[in-house]
Scaffold this motif. Structure first.
Motif, PDB file in Angstrom:
ATOM      1  N   SER A  17       2.604   1.640  -3.379  1.00 46.17           N
ATOM      2  CA  SER A  17       1.666   2.052  -4.431  1.00 46.17           C
ATOM      3  C   SER A  17       1.368   3.544  -4.344  1.00 46.17           C
ATOM      4  CB  SER A  17       0.375   1.249  -4.334  1.00 46.17           C
ATOM      5  OG  SER A  17       0.616  -0.124  -4.518  1.00 46.17           O
ATOM      6  N   LYS A  18       1.195   4.048  -3.121  1.00 47.37           N
ATOM      7  CA  LYS A  18       0.925   5.474  -2.952  1.00 47.37           C
ATOM      8  C   LYS A  18       2.130   6.314  -3.378  1.00 47.37           C
ATOM      9  CE  LYS A  18      -2.325   4.931   0.902  1.00 47.37           C
ATOM     10  NZ  LYS A  18      -2.539   5.165   2.361  1.00 47.37           N
ATOM     11  N   ARG A  19       3.332   5.818  -3.051  1.00 51.94           N
ATOM     12  CA  ARG A  19       4.551   6.580  -3.324  1.00 51.94           C
ATOM     13  C   ARG A  19       4.965   6.531  -4.795  1.00 51.94           C
ATOM     14  NH1 ARG A  19       7.345   3.992  -0.091  1.00 51.94           N
ATOM     15  NH2 ARG A  19       8.554   2.672  -1.502  1.00 51.94           N
ATOM     16  N   GLU A  20       4.840   5.346  -5.416  1.00 53.29           N
ATOM     17  CA  GLU A  20       5.329   5.153  -6.786  1.00 53.29           C
ATOM     18  C   GLU A  20       4.224   5.127  -7.835  1.00 53.29           C
ATOM     19  OE1 GLU A  20       8.479   5.170  -7.347  1.00 53.29           O
ATOM     20  OE2 GLU A  20       9.143   5.075  -5.246  1.00 53.29           O
ATOM     21  N   ASN A  21       2.967   5.151  -7.386  1.00 50.76           N
ATOM     22  CA  ASN A  21       1.833   5.089  -8.315  1.00 50.76           C
ATOM     23  C   ASN A  21       1.838   3.833  -9.172  1.00 50.76           C
ATOM     24  OD1 ASN A  21       0.605   7.583  -7.593  1.00 50.76           O
ATOM     25  ND2 ASN A  21       2.197   8.656  -8.748  1.00 50.76           N
ATOM     26  N   ARG A  22       2.284   2.739  -8.609  1.00 51.28           N
ATOM     27  CA  ARG A  22       2.235   1.440  -9.280  1.00 51.28           C
ATOM     28  C   ARG A  22       2.334   0.337  -8.236  1.00 51.28           C
ATOM     29  NH1 ARG A  22       7.038  -1.342  -9.578  1.00 51.28           N
ATOM     30  NH2 ARG A  22       8.944  -0.151  -9.178  1.00 51.28           N
ATOM     31  N   GLU A  23       1.930  -0.861  -8.624  1.00 51.50           N
ATOM     32  CA  GLU A  23       2.000  -2.000  -7.724  1.00 51.50           C
ATOM     33  C   GLU A  23       3.442  -2.523  -7.675  1.00 51.50           C
ATOM     34  OE1 GLU A  23      -0.294  -4.138  -5.939  1.00 51.50           O
ATOM     35  OE2 GLU A  23      -1.572  -2.364  -5.976  1.00 51.50           O
ATOM     36  N   GLU A  51       0.829  -1.211   0.000  1.00 54.88           N
ATOM     37  CA  GLU A  51       0.000   0.000   0.000  1.00 54.88           C
ATOM     38  C   GLU A  51       0.859   1.255   0.000  1.00 54.88           C
ATOM     39  OE1 GLU A  51      -2.793  -0.087   3.167  1.00 54.88           O
ATOM     40  OE2 GLU A  51      -3.901  -1.820   2.384  1.00 54.88           O
ATOM     41  N   GLU A  52       1.887   1.263   0.849  1.00 52.31           N
ATOM     42  CA  GLU A  52       2.758   2.434   0.943  1.00 52.31           C
ATOM     43  C   GLU A  52       3.525   2.640  -0.361  1.00 52.31           C
ATOM     44  OE1 GLU A  52       5.150   1.543   4.311  1.00 52.31           O
ATOM     45  OE2 GLU A  52       3.627   2.162   5.779  1.00 52.31           O
TER      46      GLU A  52
END
Length: 256
Positions: A131-137, A128-129
């Motif tokens: 994804s929020k930071r890098e805008n990808r899974e 989750e962290e």
């Protein structure tokens, strides 16, 4: 999901709080004001309701999830700091989600060891962290690296908390016919060929239309999935499913 009765109270009638009201109440609650804390809980129950709308478990009631979400909300209220430069809802939502996910994992039909559940929970947090930071899974390798765990251990932990799927779960519905998980599975067993050689079944197959006969042969003799047949013939998978079910019904009637 728009209205839930909790202890005789309809959530559709619950009050809402402005950001200014939340800050005032949070300041009072931080000083031990029980009434302010209660007002915060009641004034944010709609937030809990919006969060549980993201979850669609088959074996959990909305009321159970709502109550679990309220536990997350209370934890958020008790741990929120006014010096944080974030809205209360921004802080509370991850807490509510985490509480619900923990509940669903602990109540999974397949029993998973605590150590594996803990690893899965840490992996989900990292994901989750990230994804929020890098805008990808993130990849499993990236999650494993962040946790200093092996990629295999992380993959197994994440797989362990996935809810088992029934072969008869619907994966598609066009309003008339459903496509089930079992329809997606390729068959590698040759025993169906022996069944088709049965004289009665062979005679019944002759009574099917050419298209029905072709689909039955592809499905049960060649072991192809409905999706594969759909691509070959050029019609939708839902149509394949409908034709297949109709053909099987005919075969049953002819065989009786």
């Amino acid at each position: 999901m728009n209205k839930i009765e909790l202890s005789g109270i309809s959530t559709s009638d619950l009050p809402t709080l402005t950001e200014a009201e939340k800050k005032d109440l949070l300041a009072l609650a931080a000083k031990g004001d029980a009434l302010a804390r209660e007002k915060l809980i009641v004034g944010n129950l709609r937030l809990v309701l919006s969060v549980i709308g993201r979850f669609h478990p088959k074996h959990e009631s909305a009321e159970d999830l709502f109550q679990v979400g309220c536990v997350g909300l209370i934890k958020a209220i008790d741990n929120f700091r006014l010096d944080l430069d974030v809205m209360f809802s921004t802080y509370a939502v991850p807490m509510i989600i985490g509480e619900i996910r923990r509940y669903l994992r602990d109540n999974n039909a397949v029993r998973v060891s605590r150590s594996m559940r803990d690893l899965a929970y840490r992996a989900l947090t990292v994901r989750e962290e990230f994804s929020k930071r890098e805008n990808r899974e993130p990849s499993t390798a990236e999650i494993a690296g962040a946790l200093s765990e092996s990629e295999t251990a992380v993959a197994r932990a994440l797989e362990a908390i996935v809810e088992p799927m029934s072969l008869f779960d619907s994966v598609y519905n066009d309003g008339e016919d459903s496509v089930y998980v079992i329809d997606q599975i390729r068959g590698d067993d040759d025993s169906d060929e022996t069944l088709v050689e049965n004289i009665g079944l062979a005679e019944a197959l002759k009574k099917l239309s050419p298209r029905e006969r072709s689909i039955i042969a592809k499905r049960y003799l060649r072991g192809k999935t409905q999706m594969e047949i759909s691509s070959e013939i050029g019609i939708s998978q839902a149509q394949i499913s409908r034709i297949e079910k109709g053909a099987i019904d005919k075969l049953r009637k002819y065989m009786d």
